[in-house]
Scaffold this motif. Structure first.
Motif, PDB file in Angstrom:
ATOM      1  N   PHE A 144       1.364  -1.405  -0.314  1.00  0.00           N
ATOM      2  CA  PHE A 144       0.018   0.249  -0.343  1.00  0.00           C
ATOM      3  C   PHE A 144       0.494   1.556  -0.027  1.00  0.00           C
ATOM      4  O   PHE A 144       0.701   2.144  -0.032  1.00  0.00           O
ATOM      5  CB  PHE A 144      -1.182   0.370   1.724  1.00  0.00           C
ATOM      6  CG  PHE A 144      -1.998  -1.245   1.040  1.00  0.00           C
ATOM      7  CD1 PHE A 144      -2.719  -1.708   0.248  1.00  0.00           C
ATOM      8  CD2 PHE A 144      -1.884  -1.856   2.150  1.00  0.00           C
ATOM      9  CE1 PHE A 144      -3.491  -2.711   0.351  1.00  0.00           C
ATOM     10  CE2 PHE A 144      -2.856  -2.609   2.155  1.00  0.00           C
ATOM     11  CZ  PHE A 144      -3.573  -3.063   1.362  1.00  0.00           C
ATOM     12  N   LYS A 145       1.645   1.305   0.152  1.00  0.00           N
ATOM     13  CA  LYS A 145       2.947   1.995  -0.147  1.00  0.00           C
ATOM     14  C   LYS A 145       3.757   2.321  -0.461  1.00  0.00           C
ATOM     15  O   LYS A 145       3.220   3.869  -1.340  1.00  0.00           O
ATOM     16  CB  LYS A 145       4.204   1.974   1.289  1.00  0.00           C
ATOM     17  CG  LYS A 145       3.817   1.710   2.910  1.00  0.00           C
ATOM     18  CD  LYS A 145       4.944   1.864   3.406  1.00  0.00           C
ATOM     19  CE  LYS A 145       4.285   1.105   4.822  1.00  0.00           C
ATOM     20  NZ  LYS A 145       3.466   0.133   4.659  1.00  0.00           N
ATOM     21  N   LYS A 146       5.045   1.686  -1.801  1.00  0.00           N
ATOM     22  CA  LYS A 146       5.331   2.292  -3.252  1.00  0.00           C
ATOM     23  C   LYS A 146       4.979   0.591  -3.854  1.00  0.00           C
ATOM     24  O   LYS A 146       5.516  -0.598  -3.487  1.00  0.00           O
ATOM     25  CB  LYS A 146       6.019   2.927  -2.001  1.00  0.00           C
ATOM     26  CG  LYS A 146       7.102   2.447  -2.314  1.00  0.00           C
ATOM     27  CD  LYS A 146       9.189   2.751  -1.503  1.00  0.00           C
ATOM     28  CE  LYS A 146       9.539   2.126  -1.145  1.00  0.00           C
ATOM     29  NZ  LYS A 146      10.827   2.887  -0.697  1.00  0.00           N
ATOM     30  N   GLY A 323      10.646 -11.570 -16.985  1.00  0.00           N
ATOM     31  CA  GLY A 323      10.415 -13.025 -15.891  1.00  0.00           C
ATOM     32  C   GLY A 323      10.847 -12.340 -14.813  1.00  0.00           C
ATOM     33  O   GLY A 323      10.348 -12.698 -13.084  1.00  0.00           O
ATOM     34  N   GLU A 324      10.363 -10.524 -14.802  1.00  0.00           N
ATOM     35  CA  GLU A 324       9.906 -10.055 -13.207  1.00  0.00           C
ATOM     36  C   GLU A 324       8.500  -9.503 -12.851  1.00  0.00           C
ATOM     37  O   GLU A 324       7.581  -9.389 -14.025  1.00  0.00           O
ATOM     38  CB  GLU A 324      10.741  -8.403 -13.562  1.00  0.00           C
ATOM     39  CG  GLU A 324      12.348  -8.497 -13.852  1.00  0.00           C
ATOM     40  CD  GLU A 324      12.451  -7.247 -13.780  1.00  0.00           C
ATOM     41  OE1 GLU A 324      14.407  -6.875 -13.602  1.00  0.00           O
ATOM     42  OE2 GLU A 324      11.898  -6.074 -14.544  1.00  0.00           O
ATOM     43  N   ILE A 325       8.100  -9.716 -11.614  1.00  0.00           N
ATOM     44  CA  ILE A 325       7.153  -9.112 -11.207  1.00  0.00           C
ATOM     45  C   ILE A 325       6.954  -8.184 -10.482  1.00  0.00           C
ATOM     46  O   ILE A 325       8.273  -7.145  -9.339  1.00  0.00           O
ATOM     47  CB  ILE A 325       6.435 -10.159  -9.763  1.00  0.00           C
ATOM     48  CG1 ILE A 325       6.475 -11.300 -10.765  1.00  0.00           C
ATOM     49  CG2 ILE A 325       5.510  -9.615  -9.530  1.00  0.00           C
ATOM     50  CD1 ILE A 325       5.792 -12.735  -9.727  1.00  0.00           C
ATOM     51  N   LEU A 326       5.703  -6.946 -11.134  1.00  0.00           N
ATOM     52  CA  LEU A 326       5.792  -5.254 -10.736  1.00  0.00           C
ATOM     53  C   LEU A 326       4.465  -5.312  -9.636  1.00  0.00           C
ATOM     54  O   LEU A 326       3.430  -5.847  -9.895  1.00  0.00           O
ATOM     55  CB  LEU A 326       5.840  -4.822 -11.213  1.00  0.00           C
ATOM     56  CG  LEU A 326       5.157  -3.700 -11.381  1.00  0.00           C
ATOM     57  CD1 LEU A 326       6.424  -1.949 -10.904  1.00  0.00           C
ATOM     58  CD2 LEU A 326       4.705  -2.483 -12.256  1.00  0.00           C
ATOM     59  N   TYR A 327       4.750  -5.063  -8.617  1.00  0.00           N
ATOM     60  CA  TYR A 327       3.691  -5.235  -7.945  1.00  0.00           C
ATOM     61  C   TYR A 327       3.222  -3.248  -7.107  1.00  0.00           C
ATOM     62  O   TYR A 327       4.404  -2.127  -7.674  1.00  0.00           O
ATOM     63  CB  TYR A 327       3.853  -4.539  -5.865  1.00  0.00           C
ATOM     64  CG  TYR A 327       2.966  -4.285  -4.900  1.00  0.00           C
ATOM     65  CD1 TYR A 327       1.692  -4.876  -4.800  1.00  0.00           C
ATOM     66  CD2 TYR A 327       3.811  -2.706  -4.706  1.00  0.00           C
ATOM     67  CE1 TYR A 327       1.610  -4.614  -3.897  1.00  0.00           C
ATOM     68  CE2 TYR A 327       2.270  -3.026  -3.295  1.00  0.00           C
ATOM     69  CZ  TYR A 327       1.696  -3.435  -2.837  1.00  0.00           C
ATOM     70  OH  TYR A 327       0.460  -2.957  -2.248  1.00  0.00           O
ATOM     71  N   ILE A 328       1.611  -3.059  -7.446  1.00  0.00           N
ATOM     72  CA  ILE A 328       1.244  -1.710  -8.058  1.00  0.00           C
ATOM     73  C   ILE A 328       0.591  -2.195  -6.583  1.00  0.00           C
ATOM     74  O   ILE A 328      -0.795  -2.191  -6.553  1.00  0.00           O
ATOM     75  CB  ILE A 328       0.032  -1.825  -8.981  1.00  0.00           C
ATOM     76  CG1 ILE A 328       1.455  -2.101 -10.193  1.00  0.00           C
ATOM     77  CG2 ILE A 328      -0.050  -0.340  -8.944  1.00  0.00           C
ATOM     78  CD1 ILE A 328       0.758  -2.606 -11.303  1.00  0.00           C
TER      79      ILE A 328
END
Length: 532
Positions: A144-146, A323-328
């Motif tokens: 929830f921050k960045k 191959g990377e995962i981005l958290y939004i």
């Protein structure tokens, strides 16, 4: 609204997004009908109806032309530039592939890896190796921050089985499956899904192979993934564990320059199996320049708006590698453009987890017109929505989206003058916010300020000359003021941009009042050329 419907609403791509049926103050359900407002003059009947075929008589549109022509010149220059950039064929046999998917051509890399200063993009989003972050670290520092990008030593093999996302595997196993595709801003307007059905094989063999200087279509489908073996291949870190009850998924597939425009929604992560993604992200208190209900496609925003941004307006941005995962985080606005053929999976929560996003959904639900509501009941719902938006404005005083929505709520709740005052602030905050301008113009029209209204309609079209919605509302304004011939031309241009029946009905309705008949374009290729 049932609990199931409400749950589905909250999991949608477009935030509160989007009671978006009414973000642009147009009732799509009434699109094929004449406005409720009564025309000032009756239909003018001619002794012999003149049969005409447009292109238009632009001489009757001098107010629009003063801004529209320069804006077309700018777009034409951008088109020529992009044509030169993309002179290489899109489907050459010598283009390298990974998993059967084409890597980005050098010209696309050059175009899509630029920063605002024209130099190579510098990523300003945290990138962390999976072995260096614990679940506790993730929850305390990022949840929830960045946003954060998680890297895996074995690439996508660290969290899925890449071979089952390859071109051969997907087309051989699921080639006949019908998926939803769309352009970047249409996907947002459709509530987070494509609007055109295509089989996977046809999309890969024809749509993705098409040599185009425009933004390509993008598979953005919420059904396909659940009916495949792909869910069994996922094994992400514990903080990204998928729960079928709490989470839903979106399957993404597109070629270079496809993508999706700005939107926000519940907590989510996005994993790229093959390809690369260029991300633009803004925190909740900063509405992206040009606003919501996107007036510009993702690629158009990048080529026109992005280079003009000052230091305080710049987004968080990065290129996510295969191959990377981005958290939004929940409520963070984001837009994406694919760099090369890209196949990915998105997982997002079905329900909002924080009070801020819940307030957006609450207000958005109140905005929705109920079938059996009386006029007074509808006005009361909007008044209640205004109360919620007042709370959001206290929490997000710098949000131009909240100001526009609050202005609309006051307008529909019966206080149009207050709506004008507040919506004007949204336009002043963001000179690219074309949809706020259209909504403000509608309010001025409601109180008889026709000069101010028309100036705003023309200004919105100069910013977003390829947005059919602007022509739809401006055409209604012209009809209300008995300027029927001008309305024909404006509606007709909207139809060329989006050739659908409800817009053609608007053209013929205006022609009826003008005492003429019009003929549709002889071919869709003409429509595509004009829309380009």
């Amino acid at each position: 609204m049932s609990s199931k419907e409400k749950e589905r609403r909250e999991s949608g791509l477009t935030d509160s997004s989007t009671s978006e049926t009414d973000l642009l103050d147009v009732n799509r359900n009434q699109a094929s009908r004449e406005p409720v407002r009564k025309m000032k003059q009756p239909i003018r009947k001619s002794k012999q109806s003149e049969d005409i075929e447009l292109p238009f008589d632009w001489s009757v549109m001098r107010p629009l032309m003063t801004i529209f022509v320069p804006s077309l010149f700018v777009l034409f220059a951008a088109y020529v530039l992009r044509s030169e950039i993309n002179a290489s064929p899109r489907a050459r046999p010598d283009v390298p592939t990974v998993g059967g998917w084409r890597v980005a051509l050098p010209v696309d890399v050059e175009l899509l890896e630029r920063g605002i200063d024209g130099a190579k993009l510098k990523c300003n989003i945290d990138r962390v190796r999976v072995e260096d972050i614990t679940a506790e670290d993730f929850e305390s520092k990022y949840r929830f921050k960045k946003p954060v990008i998680i890297q895996f030593p074995n690439g996508a093999a660290g969290w899925t089985e890449p071979e089952k996302w390859s071109r051969d595997w997907l087309t051989q196993s699921y080639g006949e499956w019908k998926m939803l595709t769309g352009k970047s801003n249409d996907i947002v307007k459709q509530g987070g899904r494509g609007e055109v059905h295509s089989s996977l094989t046809d999309f890969v063999d024809y749509v993705m192979a098409e040599d185009t200087n425009d933004e390509p279509a993008y598979i953005f489908d919420r059904e396909f993934y659940n009916h495949t073996q792909l869910p069994q291949t996922l094994h992400p870190p514990t903080y990204f564990t998928v729960n079928d009850t709490l989470d839903e998924n979106i399957f993404f597939l597109g070629s270079a320059k496809s993508g999706v425009s700005f939107h926000k929604h519940t907590d989510a992560w996005n994993g790229v199996v093959y390809g690369r993604k260029r991300w633009f992200i803004y925190p909740t208190n900063t509405t992206p320049p040009a606003g919501i209900w996107p007036p510009l496609g993702a690629l158009e925003w990048y080529t026109r708006v992005y280079p003009t941004l000052g230091e305080s307006q710049r987004p968080l941005e990065c290129i996510q590698e295969a191959g990377e995962i981005l958290y939004i985080p929940e409520s963070f606005y984001h837009s994406v453009i694919n760099v090369g053929d890209t196949v990915a999976i998105g997982i997002q929560k079905r329900k909002s987890l924080q009070e801020l996003e819940r307030l957006f959904y609450e207000a958005s639900d109140l905005e929705r017109v109920q079938p059996n509501d009386t006029a007074n009941a509808t006005k009361q719902r909007w008044a209640e929505a205004a109360v919620v938006y007042e709370k959001l404005q206290e929490l997000l005083p710098t949000s131009s989206e909240v100001k526009m929505r609050l202005g609309l709520a006051y307008h529909h709740g019966g206080d149009t003058n207050k709506g004008i005052e507040i919506c004007t602030k949204a336009v002043e905050m963001d000179p690219w916010f074309a949809i706020a301008m259209v909504n403000l113009a509608n309010m001025h029209t409601a109180v008889g300020n026709t000069v101010q209204a028309e100036a705003l309609y023309v200004r919105a079209i100069s910013i977003a000359p390829l947005l059919w919605d602007c022509y739809y509302t401006y055409g209604d304004f012209l009809m209300f003021n008995s300027r029927y011939t001008e309305a024909i031309n404006v509606f007709y241009h909207g139809y060329l941009l989006k050739p659908q029946q409800f817009l053609w009905q608007r053209v013929t309705w205006a022609a009826q009042h003008a005492g003429v008949t019009v003929q549709p374009p002889k071919s869709r290729s003409r429509v595509r050329r004009v829309a380009a």
